[in-house]
Scaffold this motif. Structure first.
Motif, PDB file in Angstrom:
ATOM      1  N   UNK A   6     -19.312  21.908   0.374  1.00  0.00           N
ATOM      2  CA  UNK A   6     -17.927  21.946   0.862  1.00  0.00           C
ATOM      3  C   UNK A   6     -16.977  22.283  -0.276  1.00  0.00           C
ATOM      4  N   UNK A   7     -17.284  21.773  -1.476  1.00  0.00           N
ATOM      5  CA  UNK A   7     -16.474  22.118  -2.651  1.00  0.00           C
ATOM      6  C   UNK A   7     -16.619  23.602  -2.966  1.00  0.00           C
ATOM      7  N   UNK A   8     -17.843  24.104  -2.909  1.00  0.00           N
ATOM      8  CA  UNK A   8     -18.092  25.527  -3.162  1.00  0.00           C
ATOM      9  C   UNK A   8     -17.300  26.406  -2.196  1.00  0.00           C
ATOM     10  N   UNK A   9     -17.262  26.006  -0.919  1.00  0.00           N
ATOM     11  CA  UNK A   9     -16.631  26.827   0.122  1.00  0.00           C
ATOM     12  C   UNK A   9     -15.175  26.437   0.367  1.00  0.00           C
ATOM     13  N   UNK A  10     -14.581  25.686  -0.541  1.00  0.00           N
ATOM     14  CA  UNK A  10     -13.235  25.151  -0.329  1.00  0.00           C
ATOM     15  C   UNK A  10     -12.222  26.246  -0.020  1.00  0.00           C
ATOM     16  N   UNK A  11     -12.215  27.299  -0.827  1.00  0.00           N
ATOM     17  CA  UNK A  11     -11.248  28.387  -0.629  1.00  0.00           C
ATOM     18  C   UNK A  11     -11.495  29.103   0.691  1.00  0.00           C
ATOM     19  N   UNK A  12     -12.756  29.401   0.976  1.00  0.00           N
ATOM     20  CA  UNK A  12     -13.099  30.098   2.224  1.00  0.00           C
ATOM     21  C   UNK A  12     -12.738  29.251   3.447  1.00  0.00           C
ATOM     22  N   UNK A  13     -13.042  27.965   3.399  1.00  0.00           N
ATOM     23  CA  UNK A  13     -12.761  27.095   4.543  1.00  0.00           C
ATOM     24  C   UNK A  13     -11.257  26.987   4.804  1.00  0.00           C
ATOM     25  N   UNK A  14     -10.466  27.061   3.738  1.00  0.00           N
ATOM     26  CA  UNK A  14      -9.015  27.035   3.936  1.00  0.00           C
ATOM     27  C   UNK A  14      -8.536  28.295   4.660  1.00  0.00           C
ATOM     28  N   UNK A  15      -9.136  29.435   4.340  1.00  0.00           N
ATOM     29  CA  UNK A  15      -8.731  30.687   4.998  1.00  0.00           C
ATOM     30  C   UNK A  15      -9.139  30.719   6.466  1.00  0.00           C
ATOM     31  N   UNK A  16     -10.193  29.979   6.820  1.00  0.00           N
ATOM     32  CA  UNK A  16     -10.653  29.945   8.207  1.00  0.00           C
ATOM     33  C   UNK A  16     -10.164  28.699   8.942  1.00  0.00           C
ATOM     34  N   UNK A  17      -9.286  27.927   8.275  1.00  0.00           N
ATOM     35  CA  UNK A  17      -8.699  26.708   8.864  1.00  0.00           C
ATOM     36  C   UNK A  17      -9.767  25.704   9.289  1.00  0.00           C
ATOM     37  N   UNK A  18     -10.857  25.626   8.521  1.00  0.00           N
ATOM     38  CA  UNK A  18     -11.914  24.653   8.774  1.00  0.00           C
ATOM     39  C   UNK A  18     -11.667  23.425   7.906  1.00  0.00           C
ATOM     40  N   UNK A  19     -11.488  22.280   8.545  1.00  0.00           N
ATOM     41  CA  UNK A  19     -11.211  21.056   7.801  1.00  0.00           C
ATOM     42  C   UNK A  19     -12.508  20.464   7.254  1.00  0.00           C
ATOM     43  N   UNK A  20     -12.587  20.338   5.954  1.00  0.00           N
ATOM     44  CA  UNK A  20     -13.734  19.723   5.291  1.00  0.00           C
ATOM     45  C   UNK A  20     -13.230  18.590   4.401  1.00  0.00           C
ATOM     46  N   UNK A  21     -14.137  17.876   3.772  1.00  0.00           N
ATOM     47  CA  UNK A  21     -13.716  16.750   2.930  1.00  0.00           C
ATOM     48  C   UNK A  21     -12.847  17.190   1.747  1.00  0.00           C
ATOM     49  N   UNK A  22     -13.146  18.297   1.062  1.00  0.00           N
ATOM     50  CA  UNK A  22     -12.226  18.741   0.011  1.00  0.00           C
ATOM     51  C   UNK A  22     -10.834  19.075   0.560  1.00  0.00           C
ATOM     52  N   UNK A  51     -10.608  18.120  -4.048  1.00  0.00           N
ATOM     53  CA  UNK A  51     -11.901  18.320  -4.712  1.00  0.00           C
ATOM     54  C   UNK A  51     -12.269  17.103  -5.561  1.00  0.00           C
ATOM     55  N   UNK A  52     -11.323  16.569  -6.311  1.00  0.00           N
ATOM     56  CA  UNK A  52     -11.617  15.440  -7.211  1.00  0.00           C
ATOM     57  C   UNK A  52     -12.118  14.224  -6.434  1.00  0.00           C
ATOM     58  N   UNK A  53     -11.438  13.863  -5.361  1.00  0.00           N
ATOM     59  CA  UNK A  53     -11.837  12.693  -4.573  1.00  0.00           C
ATOM     60  C   UNK A  53     -13.148  12.946  -3.828  1.00  0.00           C
ATOM     61  N   UNK A  54     -13.399  14.194  -3.459  1.00  0.00           N
ATOM     62  CA  UNK A  54     -14.681  14.517  -2.824  1.00  0.00           C
ATOM     63  C   UNK A  54     -15.830  14.319  -3.797  1.00  0.00           C
ATOM     64  N   UNK A  55     -15.612  14.697  -5.057  1.00  0.00           N
ATOM     65  CA  UNK A  55     -16.621  14.459  -6.085  1.00  0.00           C
ATOM     66  C   UNK A  55     -16.843  12.958  -6.299  1.00  0.00           C
ATOM     67  N   UNK A  56     -15.772  12.188  -6.272  1.00  0.00           N
ATOM     68  CA  UNK A  56     -15.894  10.735  -6.397  1.00  0.00           C
ATOM     69  C   UNK A  56     -16.658  10.146  -5.223  1.00  0.00           C
ATOM     70  N   UNK A  57     -16.417  10.683  -4.032  1.00  0.00           N
ATOM     71  CA  UNK A  57     -17.152  10.244  -2.846  1.00  0.00           C
ATOM     72  C   UNK A  57     -18.636  10.548  -2.993  1.00  0.00           C
TER      73      UNK A  57
END
Length: 305
Positions: free
Chosen positions: A211-227, A232-238
């Motif tokens: 999800x961190x890797x695809x963060x930019x792509x998911x934002x362009x497709x309006x897909x809500x992920x944990x990042x 990103x920082x809190x997702x890594x902590x999770x």
């Protein structure tokens, strides 16, 4: 004469090295991006389950998991070729998958055919209903099956926050419960469910990295992920928190030399998480994030073989 010969050898090396580099790059591409590497990870985790359960390793089951994983991860290429059989590969695309879509589709179909033959030939003991519901999830992950956002048909991976849980669940069932079923053990036993939970936590922690890797792509497709929800920082902590819980449960569930092997593999996965970011190349995730599973299984194998 010696000088001339050395010059000739130098020219020969200059001609050979680019060729070797291209061959290595092509081989690495097929290994990683055709999903052969991650299928090897599935094979390894299946073997690990047999070792942790202290039952004989079933090679047919491990190969079955390898083939099923290979098919599942190439399913999007299979779907694309079935829907558009006359399409030509885009050889100018920067995406390795786009340039080799037909080959990946053929590989996926060959894998599911071989898996079916293996299943019936060796009479693998897998609950049909459990296998069926996993097949529905795996297909639905790639192929549009749900109504979402203004009644548009979307695949399951487009449902907000669901993707990582689906990945962890399917991997945990296939690599932890399938081997136990085939060995004739009760999957509802406390120890079996604990092993399933451990595998789920470990895979979930790694799945968050993609999800961190695809963060930019998911934002362009309006897909809500944990990042997108946490950053990103809190997702890594999770992810690190999940690995910590996994490590504590696993170390307390095992004994002897298995404990340091579990600690080392968990620490290795944590290092991959710490250095992850949306700007890392895809090779980082394909080789190291997936490779954390291989490291985990490898250390257990070296300890218990």
């Amino acid at each position: 004469m010696n000088r001339n010969r050395s010059i000739g050898i130098g020219k020969q090396k200059q001609q050979v090295m680019p060729y070797l580099s291209a061959q290595v790059e092509q081989a690495l591409g097929w290994l990683l991006y055709s999903s052969v590497f991650i299928s090897c990870c599935g094979f390894s985790l299946t073997v690990e389950t047999y070792l942790l359960a202290k039952v004989p390793v079933s090679l047919p089951m491990a190969v079955f998991v390898f083939l099923a994983t290979l098919f599942t991860y190439n399913l999007s290429s299979v779907q694309s070729m079935v829907r558009h059989p006359l399409q030509q590969a885009d050889m100018q695309s920067p995406s390795w998958a786009q340039r080799h879509k037909k080959g990946m589709a053929i590989l996926g179909l060959a894998a599911i055919g071989a898996a079916a033959c293996l299943y019936f030939s060796y009479h693998l003991k897998i609950n049909v209903w459990i296998m069926l519901h996993l097949a529905i999830i795996s297909i639905g992950y790639t192929v549009p099956m749900v109504v979402y956002k203004s009644r548009k048909i979307r695949p399951l991976r487009s449902v907000p926050l669901l993707k990582v849980f689906l990945i962890a669940y399917v991997w945990a069932v296939v690599t932890a419960l399938f081997p136990l079923m085939d060995a004739g053990l009760q999957v509802w036993d406390t120890q079996a469910l604990l092993l399933f939970a451990r595998r789920f936590l470990f895979i979930l922690a790694l799945a968050l990295l993609f999800d961190i890797r695809d963060y930019t792509y998911d934002r362009t497709t309006s897909t809500l992920t944990f990042p997108g929800l946490l950053g990103v920082r809190k997702t890594k902590l999770l992810s690190l928190s999940l690995l910590l819980v996994y490590g504590v449960i696993s170390v307390n569930a095992e004994s002897g030399l298995v404990q340091p092997a579990l600690i080392a593999s968990t620490a290795g996965a944590a290092m991959v998480v710490l250095f992850s970011s949306e700007h890392k190349p895809r090779l980082y995730y394909a080789l190291l994030a997936d490779g954390a599973m291989l490291l985990h299984a490898g250390l257990i194998y070296l300890t218990l073989r």
